[in-house]
Design a protein around this motif. Structure first.
Motif, PDB file in Angstrom:
ATOM      1  N   LEU A   1       0.447  10.084   1.245  1.00 29.32           N
ATOM      2  CA  LEU A   1      -0.920  10.265   0.762  1.00 29.32           C
ATOM      3  C   LEU A   1      -1.175   9.448  -0.500  1.00 29.32           C
ATOM      4  O   LEU A   1      -2.249   8.862  -0.664  1.00 29.32           O
ATOM      5  CB  LEU A   1      -1.204  11.748   0.521  1.00 29.32           C
ATOM      6  CG  LEU A   1      -2.648  12.128   0.204  1.00 29.32           C
ATOM      7  CD1 LEU A   1      -3.591  11.651   1.307  1.00 29.32           C
ATOM      8  CD2 LEU A   1      -2.772  13.630   0.034  1.00 29.32           C
ATOM      9  N   ASP A   2      -0.184   9.364  -1.388  1.00 34.76           N
ATOM     10  CA  ASP A   2      -0.309   8.524  -2.585  1.00 34.76           C
ATOM     11  C   ASP A   2      -0.481   7.059  -2.194  1.00 34.76           C
ATOM     12  O   ASP A   2      -1.300   6.342  -2.778  1.00 34.76           O
ATOM     13  CB  ASP A   2       0.924   8.660  -3.485  1.00 34.76           C
ATOM     14  CG  ASP A   2       1.098  10.043  -4.080  1.00 34.76           C
ATOM     15  OD1 ASP A   2       0.097  10.788  -4.182  1.00 34.76           O
ATOM     16  OD2 ASP A   2       2.245  10.377  -4.436  1.00 34.76           O
TER      17      ASP A   2
ATOM     18  N   VAL B   1      -1.675   5.905   0.633  1.00 32.72           N
ATOM     19  CA  VAL B   1      -3.005   5.764   1.245  1.00 32.72           C
ATOM     20  C   VAL B   1      -4.086   5.695   0.174  1.00 32.72           C
ATOM     21  O   VAL B   1      -4.956   4.812   0.206  1.00 32.72           O
ATOM     22  CB  VAL B   1      -3.282   6.921   2.238  1.00 32.72           C
ATOM     23  CG1 VAL B   1      -4.737   6.945   2.670  1.00 32.72           C
ATOM     24  CG2 VAL B   1      -2.367   6.810   3.448  1.00 32.72           C
ATOM     25  N   LYS B   2      -4.050   6.588  -0.792  1.00 32.87           N
ATOM     26  CA  LYS B   2      -5.077   6.617  -1.843  1.00 32.87           C
ATOM     27  C   LYS B   2      -5.099   5.323  -2.642  1.00 32.87           C
ATOM     28  O   LYS B   2      -6.172   4.770  -2.915  1.00 32.87           O
ATOM     29  CB  LYS B   2      -4.870   7.813  -2.772  1.00 32.87           C
ATOM     30  CG  LYS B   2      -5.263   9.133  -2.154  1.00 32.87           C
ATOM     31  CD  LYS B   2      -5.011  10.274  -3.119  1.00 32.87           C
ATOM     32  CE  LYS B   2      -5.382  11.608  -2.510  1.00 32.87           C
ATOM     33  NZ  LYS B   2      -5.082  12.731  -3.404  1.00 32.87           N
ATOM     34  N   LEU B   3      -3.922   4.836  -3.032  1.00 30.95           N
ATOM     35  CA  LEU B   3      -3.882   3.596  -3.806  1.00 30.95           C
ATOM     36  C   LEU B   3      -4.311   2.390  -2.973  1.00 30.95           C
ATOM     37  O   LEU B   3      -4.976   1.484  -3.477  1.00 30.95           O
ATOM     38  CB  LEU B   3      -2.484   3.377  -4.393  1.00 30.95           C
ATOM     39  CG  LEU B   3      -2.156   4.214  -5.620  1.00 30.95           C
ATOM     40  CD1 LEU B   3      -0.692   4.052  -6.011  1.00 30.95           C
ATOM     41  CD2 LEU B   3      -3.064   3.831  -6.784  1.00 30.95           C
TER      42      LEU B   3
ATOM     43  N   GLN C   1      -6.442   2.475  -0.470  1.00 29.21           N
ATOM     44  CA  GLN C   1      -7.895   2.589  -0.300  1.00 29.21           C
ATOM     45  C   GLN C   1      -8.645   2.222  -1.569  1.00 29.21           C
ATOM     46  O   GLN C   1      -9.799   1.809  -1.509  1.00 29.21           O
ATOM     47  CB  GLN C   1      -8.267   3.998   0.166  1.00 29.21           C
ATOM     48  CG  GLN C   1      -7.845   4.257   1.595  1.00 29.21           C
ATOM     49  CD  GLN C   1      -8.022   5.704   2.039  1.00 29.21           C
ATOM     50  OE1 GLN C   1      -8.055   6.630   1.229  1.00 29.21           O
ATOM     51  NE2 GLN C   1      -8.113   5.905   3.341  1.00 29.21           N
ATOM     52  N   SER C   2      -7.985   2.342  -2.709  1.00 30.30           N
ATOM     53  CA  SER C   2      -8.622   1.938  -3.966  1.00 30.30           C
ATOM     54  C   SER C   2      -8.525   0.430  -4.183  1.00 30.30           C
ATOM     55  O   SER C   2      -9.098  -0.095  -5.126  1.00 30.30           O
ATOM     56  CB  SER C   2      -7.996   2.682  -5.159  1.00 30.30           C
ATOM     57  OG  SER C   2      -6.721   2.126  -5.461  1.00 30.30           O
TER      58      SER C   2
ATOM     59  N   GLU D   1      -5.570  -1.360  -4.613  1.00 32.37           N
ATOM     60  CA  GLU D   1      -4.417  -1.776  -5.427  1.00 32.37           C
ATOM     61  C   GLU D   1      -3.644  -2.867  -4.677  1.00 32.37           C
ATOM     62  O   GLU D   1      -3.094  -2.625  -3.596  1.00 32.37           O
ATOM     63  CB  GLU D   1      -3.515  -0.573  -5.713  1.00 32.37           C
ATOM     64  CG  GLU D   1      -2.140  -0.886  -6.255  1.00 32.37           C
ATOM     65  CD  GLU D   1      -2.128  -1.699  -7.535  1.00 32.37           C
ATOM     66  OE1 GLU D   1      -1.463  -2.757  -7.549  1.00 32.37           O
ATOM     67  OE2 GLU D   1      -2.779  -1.280  -8.525  1.00 32.37           O
TER      68      GLU D   1
ATOM     69  N   GLU E   1      -3.856   6.649   8.417  1.00 32.27           N
ATOM     70  CA  GLU E   1      -5.140   6.834   7.744  1.00 32.27           C
ATOM     71  C   GLU E   1      -5.597   5.571   7.028  1.00 32.27           C
ATOM     72  O   GLU E   1      -6.733   5.474   6.596  1.00 32.27           O
ATOM     73  CB  GLU E   1      -5.052   8.017   6.786  1.00 32.27           C
ATOM     74  CG  GLU E   1      -4.845   9.323   7.535  1.00 32.27           C
ATOM     75  CD  GLU E   1      -4.757  10.528   6.624  1.00 32.27           C
ATOM     76  OE1 GLU E   1      -5.195  10.441   5.468  1.00 32.27           O
ATOM     77  OE2 GLU E   1      -4.249  11.558   7.092  1.00 32.27           O
TER      78      GLU E   1
END
Length: 192
Positions: free
Chosen positions: A74-75, A77-79, A81-82, A84, A122
């Motif tokens: 999840l970390d 995926v979040k980065l 999607q931002s 990075e 995701e």
């Protein structure tokens, strides 16, 4: 069906039947050796396994070494999607490694669909584009002309959902129903 998360594995389904192999080990593609990763040690003890270089655990480990606060899929995926760039680089490299293994399977088995599930699914096209690129580059056109490669809508829940379906199928199988009707439940039989 390929699950890409802390581990990497696949289920081979043909005509509605999950193929388990002679000893139940079919689809354990996370332990296929990939080129150029000979120095990477896998949790299984071998060197160069796909899972050791392309799983979310492997990606997170490399990103932590670069100073990013990443522990889980999840970390990652979040980065990603931002936007990075270091995370996107790692995700694309992982997709290429996964694509290498899947290209060999496409040549061998000629499936019509590859579903990507698990936590990294995701990411959508960030991961899929890299996987597709390698498969279409390495597999012959005859093996890919009707091939669809897409992420499952279940994402990180795909493994749990598949396990629930298998449990339901087992519990409602003709053998299980027969045992219940005759008075011996599957649970009692496993302890008998």
């Amino acid at each position: 069906m390929v699950k890409v998360s802390t581990g990497i594995g696949c289920g081979i389904i043909s005509h509605g039947t999950l193929h388990r192999g002679a000893d139940g080990a079919a689809g354990d593609i996370g332990h296929v050796r990939v080129a150029g990763a000979d120095e990477t040690i896998c949790e299984c003890g071998n060197h160069g396994c796909l899972e050791a270089v392309a799983s979310s655990r492997a990606i997170a480990s490399r990103l932590r070494a670069e100073g990013l606060p990443v522990r889980t899929a999840l970390d990652v995926v979040k980065l990603a999607q931002s936007g990075e760039p270091r995370v996107l680089r790692e995700v694309r490299a992982a997709g290429q490694r996964i694509g290498e293994v899947l290209a060999a399977l496409v040549i061998f088995y000629n499936p019509d669909t590859i579903l990507i599930g698990g936590g990294l699914a995701e990411l959508g096209n960030e991961l899929l584009a890299a996987i597709r690129g390698v498969i279409y580059e390495r597999a012959l056109p005859l093996a890919t002309r009707r091939l669809t490669i897409r992420a499952t809508s279940l994402g990180r829940l795909s493994g749990v959902s598949g396990a629930a379906v298998l449990a339901r199928q087992h519990a409602l199988s003709s053998q299980a129903v027969f045992r219940w009707v005759t008075g011996l439940s599957p649970l009692e039989e496993s302890f008998a």
